[in-house]
Design a protein around this motif. Structure first.
Motif, PDB file in Angstrom:
ATOM      1  N   THR A 169      16.833   0.645   6.230  1.00 12.90           N
ATOM      2  CA  THR A 169      15.621   0.793   5.247  1.00 12.90           C
ATOM      3  C   THR A 169      16.394   1.689   4.009  1.00 12.90           C
ATOM      4  O   THR A 169      17.062   2.594   4.382  1.00 12.90           O
ATOM      5  CB  THR A 169      14.584   1.832   5.564  1.00 12.90           C
ATOM      6  N   ASP A 174      12.930   0.240   0.534  1.00 13.31           N
ATOM      7  CA  ASP A 174      12.062   1.624   0.365  1.00 13.31           C
ATOM      8  C   ASP A 174      11.446   1.606  -1.128  1.00 13.31           C
ATOM      9  O   ASP A 174      10.415   1.868  -1.108  1.00 13.31           O
ATOM     10  CB  ASP A 174      12.898   2.796   0.771  1.00 13.31           C
ATOM     11  N   CYS A 200       8.873  -2.853   0.868  1.00 18.00           N
ATOM     12  CA  CYS A 200       8.089  -1.918   1.695  1.00 18.00           C
ATOM     13  C   CYS A 200       6.656  -1.355   0.532  1.00 18.00           C
ATOM     14  O   CYS A 200       6.992  -0.158   0.014  1.00 18.00           O
ATOM     15  CB  CYS A 200       8.796  -0.568   1.903  1.00 18.00           C
ATOM     16  N   LYS A 246       2.504  -1.609  -0.287  1.00 25.18           N
ATOM     17  CA  LYS A 246       1.397  -1.052   0.470  1.00 25.18           C
ATOM     18  C   LYS A 246       0.636  -1.984   1.217  1.00 25.18           C
ATOM     19  O   LYS A 246       0.489  -1.712   2.545  1.00 25.18           O
ATOM     20  CB  LYS A 246       0.146  -0.902  -0.609  1.00 25.18           C
ATOM     21  N   HIS A 306       2.904  -3.749   3.452  1.00 19.49           N
ATOM     22  CA  HIS A 306       3.890  -3.846   4.275  1.00 19.49           C
ATOM     23  C   HIS A 306       3.345  -2.523   5.048  1.00 19.49           C
ATOM     24  O   HIS A 306       3.149  -2.621   6.351  1.00 19.49           O
ATOM     25  CB  HIS A 306       5.299  -3.602   3.810  1.00 19.49           C
ATOM     26  N   TRP A 307       3.240  -1.336   4.479  1.00 22.55           N
ATOM     27  CA  TRP A 307       3.026  -0.163   5.235  1.00 22.55           C
ATOM     28  C   TRP A 307       1.421  -0.130   5.896  1.00 22.55           C
ATOM     29  O   TRP A 307       1.285   0.328   6.779  1.00 22.55           O
ATOM     30  CB  TRP A 307       3.240   1.026   4.525  1.00 22.55           C
ATOM     31  N   ASN A 308       0.473  -0.869   5.342  1.00 29.86           N
ATOM     32  CA  ASN A 308      -0.645  -1.009   5.912  1.00 29.86           C
ATOM     33  C   ASN A 308      -0.637  -1.764   7.273  1.00 29.86           C
ATOM     34  O   ASN A 308      -1.625  -1.503   8.092  1.00 29.86           O
ATOM     35  CB  ASN A 308      -1.783  -1.868   5.103  1.00 29.86           C
ATOM     36  N   ALA A 365       2.579   0.861   9.468  1.00 27.52           N
ATOM     37  CA  ALA A 365       2.289   2.309   9.852  1.00 27.52           C
ATOM     38  C   ALA A 365       1.130   2.637  10.397  1.00 27.52           C
ATOM     39  O   ALA A 365      -0.071   2.012  10.125  1.00 27.52           O
ATOM     40  CB  ALA A 365       2.388   3.084   8.648  1.00 27.52           C
ATOM     41  N   ARG A 422      -0.505   4.013   5.719  1.00 27.68           N
ATOM     42  CA  ARG A 422      -0.162   4.238   4.195  1.00 27.68           C
ATOM     43  C   ARG A 422       1.580   4.746   4.488  1.00 27.68           C
ATOM     44  O   ARG A 422       1.928   4.865   5.679  1.00 27.68           O
ATOM     45  CB  ARG A 422      -0.832   5.446   3.759  1.00 27.68           C
ATOM     46  N   LYS A 423       2.174   4.915   3.502  1.00 27.06           N
ATOM     47  CA  LYS A 423       3.673   5.084   3.536  1.00 27.06           C
ATOM     48  C   LYS A 423       3.793   6.527   4.102  1.00 27.06           C
ATOM     49  O   LYS A 423       3.388   7.358   3.577  1.00 27.06           O
ATOM     50  CB  LYS A 423       4.115   4.990   2.045  1.00 27.06           C
ATOM     51  N   ARG A 476       9.916   6.283   8.197  1.00 30.42           N
ATOM     52  CA  ARG A 476       9.953   4.963   7.663  1.00 30.42           C
ATOM     53  C   ARG A 476      11.205   4.076   8.228  1.00 30.42           C
ATOM     54  O   ARG A 476      10.803   2.899   8.528  1.00 30.42           O
ATOM     55  CB  ARG A 476      10.228   5.032   5.927  1.00 30.42           C
ATOM     56  N   ASN A 492      10.253   0.690  10.494  1.00 27.72           N
ATOM     57  CA  ASN A 492      10.758  -0.655  10.110  1.00 27.72           C
ATOM     58  C   ASN A 492      11.944  -1.013  11.443  1.00 27.72           C
ATOM     59  O   ASN A 492      11.927  -2.440  11.332  1.00 27.72           O
ATOM     60  CB  ASN A 492      11.560  -0.028   8.828  1.00 27.72           C
TER      61      ASN A 492
END
Length: 342
Positions: free
Chosen positions: A11, A39, A60, A62, A64-66, A69, A73-74, A81, A85
Motif C-alpha cells: 500500500t 493510498d 483505495c 470510497k 474500495h474501503w466500503n 474495511a 470507511r478508510k 490500511r 489490503n
C-alpha cells in the motif's frame, strides 16, 4: 524440485522514482505478480502502473474501503490500511506465496527464492526475511537515494545470564533509539502460502480463528534491505508524520517514540536536524569498524539500475534532489515546515 511462485503486496503513496524502482526490481528478480494499492486514489501514477505486465493496481477510494474495511470507511492509520489490503490481495492472488512489503524495502536473493519456498512449504509455516538497514558513509556523496552500506540486526545475539543487555554496550547512548541495532524495525517481513488459514500482518502472520502467531522459518536465501529514510528529508518527514498520529490509534515502538520526540523538539532548528541525522545515520571509519567488529556491517552495495533498465527500458532519476522535491510536493503540511527552515 520445482520452484514455487511468489508475489508482493504493498500500500503506497510514494515518489514515482522510488515506486517504479521497487516494482521493477522485484519483477526483474522473480516476482510473478505485484498487488499495488494506491493510498491516494487519485495518484497520477495509476495509469502508468496499470500498463505494466504483472501489476494489479487498486485505487483505495470510497468504494474500495466500503468493500474491504469492516467499518465501511478508510481506516485512520496506514498500518491498518496495509493489513486490510494485504489480506485482500492474499485472497485474490494466483502466486503460491505472497509477501507484504513497503516501497522502501527490497528483497535481495543469494539463490532463487522460489527454490527455497518449494522446500519450506513442507514446514507448514511462514518464511521470514531478516532486515538490513541502510546507513550512509560519512563524507561520501549520495549518488542515488540507494547509496550507502547496511547494518544488520543483533536480534538473536543477546542471550546473557548476568542481566546485562549486549546492545547497551554495543550502542551506548544510542541504545534507547534503536531496536536490536535498528532505527526502523528488526522484525523483517514474511511470505505466506496462498489458500490456507493465514492472515498477513505488517511484519509476521497469524493463523486460525484465534489469530495465533504463525510458526516461522528464517530465510537462508533472501534478505530484506530497508531504506528507512531514502534521504535525510525523507527520514525527518517520516518521523514527524508519525508524531501526528493519535497514540490511541497507532501503537509506536519505544525506540521510534524516542526518535519522534527528539525530532519534534528540534523541528524548527535546521542545524540540529542535520546533526541528528548525522549522529544516527552517517557512519565514519571508526563507527564502521565497530559495526564490522561485531559482525553487524553488510558491506555490499545495492545498485538496482541494471535490473530497472531491463524491466522498464529506462531508469528514473534516482538522485536525491528530485526525490526530495516530489516529497515536498506531496506533503504540503510538512513542506511548510521545510520552508520555514530555509
Amino acid at each position: 524440485m520445482k520452484e514455487m511462485s511468489w508475489g508482493i503486496v504493498m500500500t503506497v503513496k510514494e515518489p514515482r522514482a522510488l515506486l517504479l524502482s521497487n516494482l521493477a526490481w522485484h519483477l526483474g528478480t522473480g516476482a510473478q505478480e505485484i498487488h499495488v494499492y494506491l493510498d491516494d486514489p487519485n495518484d497520477p501514477i495509476a495509469g502508468e502502473l496499470q500498463a505494466m505486465p504483472g501489476l494489479h493496481v487498486t485505487r483505495c477510494d470510497k468504494t474500495h474501503w466500503n468493500s474491504v474495511a469492516p467499518v465501511k470507511r478508510k481506516p485512520a492509520t496506514i498500518r491498518r490500511r496495509q493489513a486490510l489490503n494485504a489480506n485482500h490481495a492474499l485472497k485474490r492472488c494466483r502466486c503460491d506465496w505472497l509477501i507484504h512489503m513497503d516501497a522502501d524495502e527490497f528483497l535481495v536473493q543469494s539463490r532463487p527464492l522460489g527454490q527455497e519456498l518449494a522446500y519450506v512449504a513442507e514446514l507448514d509455516c511462514e518464511l521470514s526475511f531478516s532486515p538490513a538497514e541502510r546507513i550512509f558513509v560519512a563524507g561520501e556523496p549520495q549518488e542515488t537515494f540507494f547509496s550507502g552500506l547496511f547494518r544488520t540486526s543483533t536480534k538473536g545475539l543477546n542471550r546473557r545470564q548476568d542481566g546485562v543487555v549486549n546492545d547497551q554496550i554495543i550502542f551506548g547512548d544510542h541504545f534507547p533509539l534503536l531496536v536490536h541495532g535498528m532505527l526502523g524495525h528488526s522484525a523483517g517481513k514474511c511470505a505466506v502460502p496462498r489458500g490456507q488459514d493465514y492472515e498477513i500482518g505488517i511484519h509476521w502472520a497469524y493463523r486460525g480463528k484465534d489469530r495465533n502467531r504463525a510458526v516461522r522459518y528464517n530465510s537462508t536465501s533472501t534478505r530484506l534491505l530497508h531504506f528507512d529514510g531514502l534521504t535525510p528529508l525523507n527520514w525527518m518527514m517520516k518521523l514527524l508524520r508519525y508524531a501526528d498520529y493519535d497514540p490511541s490509534e497507532l501503537s509506536i515502538a519505544a525506540h521510534r517514540r524516542a526518535q519522534i520526540e527528539i525530532m519534534s523538539d528540534i523541528a524548527k532548528d535546521p542545524k540540529a536536524i542535520v546533526e541528528f541525522h548525522a549522529e544516527m545515520k552517517e557512519f565514519d571509519a571508526a563507527r564502521l569498524d565497530r559495526l564490522r567488529g561485531f559482525g553487524l556491517l553488510l558491506e555490499e552495495r545495492f545498485d538496482p539500475r541494471a535490473i530497472i533498465r531491463d524491466v522498464l527500458g529506462e531508469v528514473p532519476d534516482l538522485s536525491p534532489a528530485p526525490f526530495d522535491r516530489d516529497l515536498i510536493a506531496a506533503n504540503p503540511k510538512l513542506a511548510e515546515l521545510v520552508q520555514d527552515q530555509n
